[in-house]
Design a protein around this motif. Structure first.
Motif, PDB file in Angstrom:
ATOM      1  N   UNK A 163       0.824  -1.214   0.000  1.00 25.57           N
ATOM      2  CA  UNK A 163       0.000   0.000   0.000  1.00 25.57           C
ATOM      3  C   UNK A 163       0.856   1.262   0.000  1.00 25.57           C
ATOM      4  N   UNK A 164       1.873   1.307   0.877  1.00 29.06           N
ATOM      5  CA  UNK A 164       2.734   2.498   0.938  1.00 29.06           C
ATOM      6  C   UNK A 164       3.476   2.702  -0.375  1.00 29.06           C
ATOM      7  N   UNK A 165       3.895   1.593  -0.984  1.00 33.23           N
ATOM      8  CA  UNK A 165       4.638   1.693  -2.241  1.00 33.23           C
ATOM      9  C   UNK A 165       3.747   2.249  -3.346  1.00 33.23           C
ATOM     10  N   UNK A 166       2.538   1.702  -3.461  1.00 36.50           N
ATOM     11  CA  UNK A 166       1.633   2.205  -4.506  1.00 36.50           C
ATOM     12  C   UNK A 166       1.283   3.661  -4.270  1.00 36.50           C
ATOM     13  N   UNK A 167       0.961   4.030  -3.025  1.00 38.39           N
ATOM     14  CA  UNK A 167       0.577   5.422  -2.757  1.00 38.39           C
ATOM     15  C   UNK A 167       1.757   6.376  -2.978  1.00 38.39           C
ATOM     16  N   UNK A 168       2.971   5.919  -2.642  1.00 38.19           N
ATOM     17  CA  UNK A 168       4.160   6.755  -2.853  1.00 38.19           C
ATOM     18  C   UNK A 168       4.392   6.951  -4.354  1.00 38.19           C
ATOM     19  N   UNK A 169       4.274   5.878  -5.109  1.00 37.80           N
ATOM     20  CA  UNK A 169       4.457   5.967  -6.555  1.00 37.80           C
ATOM     21  C   UNK A 169       3.380   6.845  -7.192  1.00 37.80           C
ATOM     22  N   UNK A 170       2.135   6.667  -6.759  1.00 38.29           N
ATOM     23  CA  UNK A 170       1.042   7.435  -7.354  1.00 38.29           C
ATOM     24  C   UNK A 170       1.146   8.909  -6.987  1.00 38.29           C
ATOM     25  N   UNK A 171       1.569   9.201  -5.747  1.00 36.65           N
ATOM     26  CA  UNK A 171       1.801  10.597  -5.353  1.00 36.65           C
ATOM     27  C   UNK A 171       2.915  11.196  -6.219  1.00 36.65           C
ATOM     28  N   UNK A 172       3.985  10.426  -6.412  1.00 31.81           N
ATOM     29  CA  UNK A 172       5.090  10.888  -7.251  1.00 31.81           C
ATOM     30  C   UNK A 172       4.631  11.155  -8.675  1.00 31.81           C
TER      31      UNK A 172
ATOM     32  N   UNK B 167      12.362   6.901 -10.719  1.00 29.77           N
ATOM     33  CA  UNK B 167      12.401   8.342 -10.416  1.00 29.77           C
ATOM     34  C   UNK B 167      11.047   8.840  -9.912  1.00 29.77           C
ATOM     35  N   UNK B 168       9.962   8.291 -10.454  1.00 29.66           N
ATOM     36  CA  UNK B 168       8.626   8.691  -9.986  1.00 29.66           C
ATOM     37  C   UNK B 168       8.424   8.253  -8.535  1.00 29.66           C
ATOM     38  N   UNK B 169       8.815   7.032  -8.234  1.00 30.43           N
ATOM     39  CA  UNK B 169       8.682   6.524  -6.870  1.00 30.43           C
ATOM     40  C   UNK B 169       9.553   7.318  -5.894  1.00 30.43           C
ATOM     41  N   UNK B 170      10.788   7.601  -6.316  1.00 27.08           N
ATOM     42  CA  UNK B 170      11.709   8.310  -5.424  1.00 27.08           C
ATOM     43  C   UNK B 170      11.258   9.761  -5.215  1.00 27.08           C
ATOM     44  N   UNK B 171      10.719  10.383  -6.274  1.00 25.44           N
ATOM     45  CA  UNK B 171      10.165  11.734  -6.126  1.00 25.44           C
ATOM     46  C   UNK B 171       8.988  11.703  -5.152  1.00 25.44           C
TER      47      UNK B 171
END
Lengths: 206, 206
Positions: A163-172, B167-171
């Motif tokens: 969940x954190x990974x998907x939300x972090x990626x989607x926020x990015x 890069x999207x995830x890290x951003x």
């Protein structure tokens, strides 16, 4: 943006608070936080501007209440989804946040929340809000993943981590797309998210 | 932050421009964009504040030049890395951007670039910069992935797609961490990034 919201969220029989928050949201979307003034919020309000001062202690109090209102709305929207298949629900979130085209309402909505998120670095009230809202979203996605595991549709993965990974990626992705001119990179991101979900989250047929 | 930079980037024998940009960076980190003034930049400068007006057309011209300067510095730092193993280089980028603890200099550096990125939604000059800088970073990561494939260390993946995804995830991770109080979620993100790289990018031993 503004619609029906549960009574416990805004206990305001007259609906004035809700109208003020709707006006705040409109003014935010139109002018951005930096150029937001109480007067501009008043311009979006059919009732008297003086009502704003009666209900709220200035710009940040209003904006934070507006964010809270948006979060509650968002949660209510997601809650309506509960009956579906976990995989479909996860795909719907990814589809929505990585859509190659966004209509102008969604584009503005995302841009506004991102601008306010950038304020969190300087203002702890915004920080508190986004800490809470990120937890809410992560928890919501983790629930979908947990249901997928229980139903045998997903692997024995870590629901919170996924969940954190998907939300972090989607926020990015939202943040990047709101700050650059090209969106071709989104297609590659979508392919890799699909590959990740296939390899690490969804159960195989065997 | 400020150090040696190639001559073609800032063709300024006296070094005054570079000193002004260093002062701009310091003032940005200290006050944030919203509260940045030419006077505050002058406070960080050992030379006369009037030199700023001689070289730059106001706050945004200065900030954009400062961003350009930061990007060039960043590229130079990454270029020094060229001789290493592709997998080590990729891991180093991920380690750096998902580190559970950031020292205050890096924290401020990221927070500042994020605040400026949030401006790109409202200002096309910032948008142009971030379009270019995202392309630069994505291309740099794609080069590492391509070398990994050529050397047989990585699978036959899509280097551009992997690069944009990382890069999207890290951003997203930098943006989230700068706007919330907790960092526990970072650990889960790191686990899933490792799982993704193992499953979709790194070659297996067979």
């Amino acid at each position: 943006m503004v619609g029906v919201v549960s009574d416990d969220v805004f206990d305001d029989p007259s609906g004035t608070r809700e109208e003020i928050l709707a006006a705040t949201y409109q003014a935010l979307v139109e002018h951005g936080y930096a150029d937001l003034t109480i007067e501009r919020i008043g311009d979006e309000l059919e009732k008297s501007q003086s009502l704003i001062y009666h209900h709220y202690d200035g710009k940040d109090d209003l904006v934070l209440s507006c964010l809270e209102f948006m979060l509650e709305r968002f949660e209510a929207t997601m809650a309506e989804d509960e009956l579906d298949d976990p995989r479909d629900r996860l795909e719907r979130v990814v589809d929505w946040m990585l859509a190659p085209e966004l209509d102008s309402e969604h584009r503005q909505f995302f841009a506004t929340t991102l601008e306010l998120r950038a304020r969190a670095n300087y203002d702890s009230a915004y920080r508190d809000h986004f800490t809470r809202s990120d937890r809410t979203f992560d928890r919501r996605i983790a629930t979908i993943v947990r249901e997928g595991i229980e139903q045998g549709e997903f692997r024995e993965c870590d629901p919170e981590a996924v969940a954190s990974t998907l939300m972090t990626l989607l926020t990015g992705a939202l943040f990047r797309r709101s700050s650059v001119d090209d969106t071709e990179w989104l297609e590659g991101v979508r392919e890799e998210v699909d590959a990740y979900l296939e390899q690490c989250v969804y159960a195989t047929d065997e």
